[in-house]
Design a protein around this motif. Structure first.
Motif, PDB file in Angstrom:
ATOM      1  N   CYS A 197       0.732  -3.239   7.901  1.00 43.11           N
ATOM      2  CA  CYS A 197       0.524  -1.784   7.538  1.00 43.11           C
ATOM      3  C   CYS A 197      -0.214  -1.515   6.265  1.00 43.11           C
ATOM      4  O   CYS A 197      -1.328  -1.278   6.657  1.00 43.11           O
ATOM      5  N   GLY A 206       3.341   4.028   1.049  1.00 45.06           N
ATOM      6  CA  GLY A 206       2.987   4.704   2.092  1.00 45.06           C
ATOM      7  C   GLY A 206       4.003   3.509   2.984  1.00 45.06           C
ATOM      8  O   GLY A 206       4.199   3.609   4.391  1.00 45.06           O
ATOM      9  N   CYS A 207       3.851   1.784   2.434  1.00 46.46           N
ATOM     10  CA  CYS A 207       4.676   0.807   3.278  1.00 46.46           C
ATOM     11  C   CYS A 207       5.580   0.339   2.977  1.00 46.46           C
ATOM     12  O   CYS A 207       5.867  -1.010   2.887  1.00 46.46           O
ATOM     13  N   PHE A 219       0.789  -1.397  -0.069  1.00 46.81           N
ATOM     14  CA  PHE A 219      -0.071   0.001   0.088  1.00 46.81           C
ATOM     15  C   PHE A 219       0.903   0.844   0.140  1.00 46.81           C
ATOM     16  O   PHE A 219       2.096   1.101   0.701  1.00 46.81           O
ATOM     17  N   GLU A 276      -7.978   2.898   7.442  1.00 42.15           N
ATOM     18  CA  GLU A 276      -8.138   4.005   7.784  1.00 42.15           C
ATOM     19  C   GLU A 276      -8.707   4.540   6.474  1.00 42.15           C
ATOM     20  O   GLU A 276      -9.326   5.394   6.444  1.00 42.15           O
ATOM     21  N   HIS A 277      -8.293   4.050   5.480  1.00 34.45           N
ATOM     22  CA  HIS A 277      -9.475   4.356   3.711  1.00 34.45           C
ATOM     23  C   HIS A 277     -10.663   4.668   4.536  1.00 34.45           C
ATOM     24  O   HIS A 277     -11.289   5.537   4.018  1.00 34.45           O
ATOM     25  N   GLU A 279      -3.353  -2.005   8.473  1.00 33.98           N
ATOM     26  CA  GLU A 279      -3.939  -0.770   8.446  1.00 33.98           C
ATOM     27  C   GLU A 279      -4.189   0.508   7.800  1.00 33.98           C
ATOM     28  O   GLU A 279      -5.550   1.512   8.367  1.00 33.98           O
ATOM     29  N   LYS A 280      -3.993   0.568   6.458  1.00 37.01           N
ATOM     30  CA  LYS A 280      -4.393   1.767   5.603  1.00 37.01           C
ATOM     31  C   LYS A 280      -5.244   1.449   4.693  1.00 37.01           C
ATOM     32  O   LYS A 280      -6.677   2.623   4.858  1.00 37.01           O
TER      33      LYS A 280
END
Length: 242
Positions: free
Chosen positions: A152, A139-140, A137, A159-160, A155-156
Motif C-alpha cells: 500500500c 489511507g493504509c 501512508f 499515485e502521488h 502504491e500511494k
C-alpha cells in the motif's frame, strides 16, 4: 637555247659537308664554354670601429637639503626638590596555585538525586525492506499485515508521483529524457528528509526532488517498539511521448 648555269659550278653539292663542319664548330665552342672554370675573387672585409671621445652627458643639478639640528635637551633645574612619599602603596601578593604532596583535597560528595540523566536517542536508519513495522501512508491504516502495508505504501507513493508530475518546460524544449534515482529518509516523526538524487540533467533532478518533498507526513516506522528513520528508494522516469 643554251642554259645560263654552268653545270660544273653547282653550289649545293657540298652543302652536307658544310653543314657538318658548322655543326662540329658550334659543338666545339659550346663544349669549351662549358669547360671554362671561373673562380671568385676573395674580397677583403675590414671592420672599422669608430671611437668617439666627445661623450657629453648632462649632469643633473642636485640641491643639498640642509635640515636644522635637533633642539638641545632640556637643562637640569638649578634646585632639586626632594618630595617624600605620602601615600603608602600596598604590595600585591600573588600566591602560588601549585599543590604539593602535603596539600589535602577533600572528597566531593555528590547526591545522586542531583544528577540529571538525559536519554540520547540514536539516529538509527533502517532500510524499508527489513523494517519491522513499515511507515503507514495515509489511507493504509486499516491493513493488518506488514506485507499489505508495504504494498500500500508503494502504491500511494506511485499515485502521488503521477498526480504531482510535471515535465519541466525547458527539458521539453531541449528533448531531455532519462531516469532519476531518488533516495530519501522518513524520519522518526514521519517527515521526508535527506533527499538524494542522481539523474541525467539537473532540470529532471529538481522536478523529482520537488515531487518527493511534497509527500504527506506519514506514521513513522518502528523497530523494537521505538520509532526510527526509514530509508526508501524509488526511480522516476522522464519519457517524452511522440
Amino acid at each position: 637555247m643554251k642554259p645560263k648555269k654552268n653545270p660544273n659550278a653547282e653550289i649545293g653539292r657540298n652543302s652536307s659537308l658544310y653543314f657538318m663542319i658548322g655543326l662540329t664548330s658550334v659543338l666545339l665552342v659550346t663544349w669549351q664554354s662549358l669547360e671554362v672554370k671561373v673562380y671568385e675573387s676573395e674580397s677583403e672585409i675590414s671592420e672599422v670601429v669608430q671611437l668617439t671621445d666627445d661623450l657629453k652627458e648632462d649632469v643633473p643639478i642636485t640641491e643639498m637639503l640642509r635640515t636644522p639640528p635637533p633642539p638641545p635637551p632640556p637643562s637640569a633645574p638649578d634646585v632639586i626638590e626632594i618630595v617624600e612619599d605620602v601615600v603608602d602603596v600596598e604590595e600585591t601578593v600573588i600566591e602560588s596555585t601549585e599543590s604539593s604532596q602535603e596539600t589535602f583535597i577533600e572528597d566531593a560528595i555528590v547526591n545522586i538525586n542531583d544528577v540529571e540523566v538525559e536519554e540520547v536517542e540514536d539516529d538509527v536508519v533502517v532500510p524499508f525492506a527489513i523494517i519491522e513495522y513499515v511507515p503507514v501512508f495515509p489511507g493504509c491504516e486499516d491493513l493488518k499485515t506488514q506485507q499489505e502495508r508495504k504494498e500500500c505504501f508503494n502504491e500511494k507513493v506511485q499515485e502521488h508521483i503521477k498526480k504531482n508530475f510535471t515535465y519541466p518546460p525547458t527539458a521539453l524544449e531541449m528533448h531531455i529524457t532519462g531516469r532519476v534515482h531518488l533516495q530519501f529518509v522518513i524520519d522518526s516523526k514521519g517527515r521526508v528528509t535527506d533527499i538524494q538524487k542522481r539523474g541525467p540533467d539537473r532540470l529532471l533532478e529538481a522536478e523529482a526532488v520537488r515531487i518527493i518533498a511534497s509527500l504527506p507526513q506519514v506514521k513513522p516506522g518502528e523497530q523494537r517498539g521505538k520509532p526510527v528513520s526509514v530509508k526508501y528508494s524509488i526511480p522516476i522516469n522522464f519519457v517524452m511521448k511522440e
